[in-house]
Write a protein that holds these residues in place. Sequence first.
Motif, PDB file in Angstrom:
ATOM      1  N   TYR A  23       0.828  -1.207   0.000  1.00 14.54           N
ATOM      2  CA  TYR A  23       0.000   0.000   0.000  1.00 14.54           C
ATOM      3  C   TYR A  23       0.865   1.261   0.000  1.00 14.54           C
ATOM      4  O   TYR A  23       0.540   2.253  -0.654  1.00 14.54           O
ATOM      5  CB  TYR A  23      -0.969   0.004   1.191  1.00 14.54           C
ATOM      6  CG  TYR A  23      -1.950   1.152   1.095  1.00 14.54           C
ATOM      7  CD1 TYR A  23      -2.903   1.183   0.085  1.00 14.54           C
ATOM      8  CD2 TYR A  23      -1.894   2.214   1.974  1.00 14.54           C
ATOM      9  CE1 TYR A  23      -3.786   2.247  -0.033  1.00 14.54           C
ATOM     10  CE2 TYR A  23      -2.772   3.272   1.869  1.00 14.54           C
ATOM     11  CZ  TYR A  23      -3.717   3.288   0.865  1.00 14.54           C
ATOM     12  OH  TYR A  23      -4.575   4.342   0.745  1.00 14.54           O
ATOM     13  N   GLY A  24       1.990   1.223   0.701  1.00 14.79           N
ATOM     14  CA  GLY A  24       2.923   2.352   0.675  1.00 14.79           C
ATOM     15  C   GLY A  24       3.441   2.613  -0.731  1.00 14.79           C
ATOM     16  O   GLY A  24       3.658   3.760  -1.133  1.00 14.79           O
ATOM     17  N   LEU A  25       3.633   1.554  -1.499  1.00 16.16           N
ATOM     18  CA  LEU A  25       4.078   1.696  -2.878  1.00 16.16           C
ATOM     19  C   LEU A  25       2.988   2.346  -3.732  1.00 16.16           C
ATOM     20  O   LEU A  25       3.267   3.207  -4.568  1.00 16.16           O
ATOM     21  CB  LEU A  25       4.467   0.326  -3.450  1.00 16.16           C
ATOM     22  CG  LEU A  25       5.150   0.336  -4.801  1.00 16.16           C
ATOM     23  CD1 LEU A  25       6.499   1.059  -4.743  1.00 16.16           C
ATOM     24  CD2 LEU A  25       5.342  -1.093  -5.298  1.00 16.16           C
ATOM     25  N   LEU A  26       1.732   1.965  -3.505  1.00 24.84           N
ATOM     26  CA  LEU A  26       0.621   2.595  -4.222  1.00 24.84           C
ATOM     27  C   LEU A  26       0.545   4.088  -3.885  1.00 24.84           C
ATOM     28  O   LEU A  26       0.350   4.924  -4.773  1.00 24.84           O
ATOM     29  CB  LEU A  26      -0.708   1.916  -3.884  1.00 24.84           C
ATOM     30  CG  LEU A  26      -1.955   2.553  -4.490  1.00 24.84           C
ATOM     31  CD1 LEU A  26      -1.958   2.416  -6.014  1.00 24.84           C
ATOM     32  CD2 LEU A  26      -3.222   1.938  -3.900  1.00 24.84           C
ATOM     33  N   ILE A  27       0.728   4.432  -2.612  1.00 26.27           N
ATOM     34  CA  ILE A  27       0.713   5.837  -2.190  1.00 26.27           C
ATOM     35  C   ILE A  27       1.811   6.620  -2.921  1.00 26.27           C
ATOM     36  O   ILE A  27       1.575   7.704  -3.448  1.00 26.27           O
ATOM     37  CB  ILE A  27       0.877   5.957  -0.658  1.00 26.27           C
ATOM     38  CG1 ILE A  27      -0.366   5.434   0.063  1.00 26.27           C
ATOM     39  CG2 ILE A  27       1.171   7.392  -0.247  1.00 26.27           C
ATOM     40  CD1 ILE A  27      -0.208   5.313   1.561  1.00 26.27           C
ATOM     41  N   ALA A  28       3.025   6.052  -2.946  1.00 26.09           N
ATOM     42  CA  ALA A  28       4.151   6.729  -3.611  1.00 26.09           C
ATOM     43  C   ALA A  28       3.907   6.860  -5.113  1.00 26.09           C
ATOM     44  O   ALA A  28       4.181   7.909  -5.702  1.00 26.09           O
ATOM     45  CB  ALA A  28       5.448   5.965  -3.342  1.00 26.09           C
ATOM     46  N   TYR A  29       3.386   5.819  -5.739  1.00 24.23           N
ATOM     47  CA  TYR A  29       3.084   5.851  -7.175  1.00 24.23           C
ATOM     48  C   TYR A  29       2.071   6.960  -7.480  1.00 24.23           C
ATOM     49  O   TYR A  29       2.270   7.769  -8.381  1.00 24.23           O
ATOM     50  CB  TYR A  29       2.550   4.493  -7.627  1.00 24.23           C
ATOM     51  CG  TYR A  29       2.086   4.487  -9.066  1.00 24.23           C
ATOM     52  CD1 TYR A  29       2.974   4.175 -10.090  1.00 24.23           C
ATOM     53  CD2 TYR A  29       0.777   4.794  -9.401  1.00 24.23           C
ATOM     54  CE1 TYR A  29       2.552   4.178 -11.412  1.00 24.23           C
ATOM     55  CE2 TYR A  29       0.357   4.802 -10.711  1.00 24.23           C
ATOM     56  CZ  TYR A  29       1.246   4.492 -11.715  1.00 24.23           C
ATOM     57  OH  TYR A  29       0.825   4.514 -13.030  1.00 24.23           O
ATOM     58  N   ALA A  30       0.976   6.983  -6.723  1.00 19.58           N
ATOM     59  CA  ALA A  30      -0.078   7.970  -6.964  1.00 19.58           C
ATOM     60  C   ALA A  30       0.448   9.399  -6.783  1.00 19.58           C
ATOM     61  O   ALA A  30       0.121  10.290  -7.573  1.00 19.58           O
ATOM     62  CB  ALA A  30      -1.260   7.720  -6.029  1.00 19.58           C
ATOM     63  N   LYS A  31       1.269   9.607  -5.780  1.00 24.80           N
ATOM     64  CA  LYS A  31       1.807  10.949  -5.527  1.00 24.80           C
ATOM     65  C   LYS A  31       2.838  11.345  -6.580  1.00 24.80           C
ATOM     66  O   LYS A  31       2.774  12.427  -7.159  1.00 24.80           O
ATOM     67  CB  LYS A  31       2.429  11.021  -4.139  1.00 24.80           C
ATOM     68  CG  LYS A  31       2.971  12.394  -3.817  1.00 24.80           C
ATOM     69  CD  LYS A  31       3.541  12.484  -2.423  1.00 24.80           C
ATOM     70  CE  LYS A  31       3.974  13.918  -2.211  1.00 24.80           C
ATOM     71  NZ  LYS A  31       4.644  14.136  -0.977  1.00 24.80           N
ATOM     72  N   ASP A  32       3.808  10.465  -6.827  1.00 24.17           N
ATOM     73  CA  ASP A  32       4.915  10.796  -7.719  1.00 24.17           C
ATOM     74  C   ASP A  32       4.494  10.916  -9.182  1.00 24.17           C
ATOM     75  O   ASP A  32       5.011  11.764  -9.906  1.00 24.17           O
ATOM     76  CB  ASP A  32       6.028   9.754  -7.608  1.00 24.17           C
ATOM     77  CG  ASP A  32       6.695   9.749  -6.244  1.00 24.17           C
ATOM     78  OD1 ASP A  32       6.369  10.605  -5.406  1.00 24.17           O
ATOM     79  OD2 ASP A  32       7.541   8.865  -6.020  1.00 24.17           O
ATOM     80  N   LEU A  33       3.574  10.065  -9.624  1.00 28.61           N
ATOM     81  CA  LEU A  33       3.213  10.058 -11.043  1.00 28.61           C
ATOM     82  C   LEU A  33       1.948  10.833 -11.363  1.00 28.61           C
ATOM     83  O   LEU A  33       1.754  11.249 -12.499  1.00 28.61           O
ATOM     84  CB  LEU A  33       3.073   8.622 -11.560  1.00 28.61           C
ATOM     85  CG  LEU A  33       4.393   8.016 -12.039  1.00 28.61           C
ATOM     86  CD1 LEU A  33       5.320   7.719 -10.903  1.00 28.61           C
ATOM     87  CD2 LEU A  33       4.151   6.803 -12.888  1.00 28.61           C
ATOM     88  N   HIS A  34       1.079  11.021 -10.353  1.00 24.93           N
ATOM     89  CA  HIS A  34      -0.201  11.669 -10.629  1.00 24.93           C
ATOM     90  C   HIS A  34      -0.503  12.845  -9.704  1.00 24.93           C
ATOM     91  O   HIS A  34      -1.569  13.435  -9.790  1.00 24.93           O
ATOM     92  CB  HIS A  34      -1.334  10.638 -10.560  1.00 24.93           C
ATOM     93  CG  HIS A  34      -1.167   9.524 -11.547  1.00 24.93           C
ATOM     94  ND1 HIS A  34      -1.471   9.665 -12.877  1.00 24.93           N
ATOM     95  CD2 HIS A  34      -0.682   8.267 -11.405  1.00 24.93           C
ATOM     96  CE1 HIS A  34      -1.203   8.540 -13.512  1.00 24.93           C
ATOM     97  NE2 HIS A  34      -0.725   7.669 -12.642  1.00 24.93           N
ATOM     98  N   GLY A  35       0.413  13.159  -8.771  1.00 28.84           N
ATOM     99  CA  GLY A  35       0.202  14.281  -7.861  1.00 28.84           C
ATOM    100  C   GLY A  35      -0.961  14.079  -6.908  1.00 28.84           C
ATOM    101  O   GLY A  35      -1.527  15.030  -6.391  1.00 28.84           O
ATOM    102  N   LEU A  36      -1.316  12.840  -6.648  1.00 28.14           N
ATOM    103  CA  LEU A  36      -2.479  12.499  -5.832  1.00 28.14           C
ATOM    104  C   LEU A  36      -2.041  12.070  -4.436  1.00 28.14           C
ATOM    105  O   LEU A  36      -1.173  11.207  -4.287  1.00 28.14           O
ATOM    106  CB  LEU A  36      -3.238  11.357  -6.517  1.00 28.14           C
ATOM    107  CG  LEU A  36      -4.501  10.846  -5.875  1.00 28.14           C
ATOM    108  CD1 LEU A  36      -5.569  11.935  -5.836  1.00 28.14           C
ATOM    109  CD2 LEU A  36      -5.017   9.653  -6.670  1.00 28.14           C
ATOM    110  N   SER A  37      -2.619  12.673  -3.409  1.00 29.49           N
ATOM    111  CA  SER A  37      -2.306  12.293  -2.025  1.00 29.49           C
ATOM    112  C   SER A  37      -3.365  11.330  -1.512  1.00 29.49           C
ATOM    113  O   SER A  37      -4.513  11.715  -1.304  1.00 29.49           O
ATOM    114  CB  SER A  37      -2.266  13.532  -1.128  1.00 29.49           C
ATOM    115  OG  SER A  37      -1.183  14.349  -1.490  1.00 29.49           O
ATOM    116  N   LEU A  38      -2.968  10.083  -1.333  1.00 27.61           N
ATOM    117  CA  LEU A  38      -3.870   9.076  -0.780  1.00 27.61           C
ATOM    118  C   LEU A  38      -3.698   9.023   0.722  1.00 27.61           C
ATOM    119  O   LEU A  38      -2.611   9.290   1.247  1.00 27.61           O
ATOM    120  CB  LEU A  38      -3.564   7.694  -1.377  1.00 27.61           C
ATOM    121  CG  LEU A  38      -3.720   7.560  -2.882  1.00 27.61           C
ATOM    122  CD1 LEU A  38      -3.309   6.148  -3.322  1.00 27.61           C
ATOM    123  CD2 LEU A  38      -5.143   7.856  -3.315  1.00 27.61           C
TER     124      LEU A  38
END
Length: 158
Positions: A23-38
């Motif tokens: 889940y931490g990897l999904l959070i990093a992916y969403a933030k780094d590639l899409h600017g989304l804070s989960l």
Amino acid sequence: MSRYNQYQHLLGRKYVDGKQDCYGLLIAYAKDLHGLSLKNFARPTQFWMRKDFDLISQMVQEDRWTQQGLSVRNLQIGDALIFSINSSMANHIGVYVGNGQFLHHLYQRFSSVESLTNSWTSRLLMVVRHKDIKLEYEKVEILNLIPEHGKRTLRIDS
């Protein structure tokens, strides 16, 4: 920049329970590639063994993900893939990165990209998509995809 280069920094990360996990990897992916804070949900060790704690359902509801069914034919880059590994409930999550591959972080292993094989699709419980993750199309010149030796043999009439 190719899509692979955009998430390459997320590969090979050491597993840290509750922080650098799937889940931490999904959070990093969403933030780094899409600017989304989960939301960073607390993830107790072996949460999937607790009948009173359904982390994945909580994430889907609270972070505005929508279910897409189980078809892998309609996957879009950025879709979250929810799996059950040796459990009766969801306990693993990955993110689809295109070309039949997904980025994930298995327990006590380094983060990696794997092909979405039959072994993985048989464990797939749900595909979810976040409304704020937009698929970006990459403009590619078709001639750049042909290797140099192929370009020499290819005759292009002008």
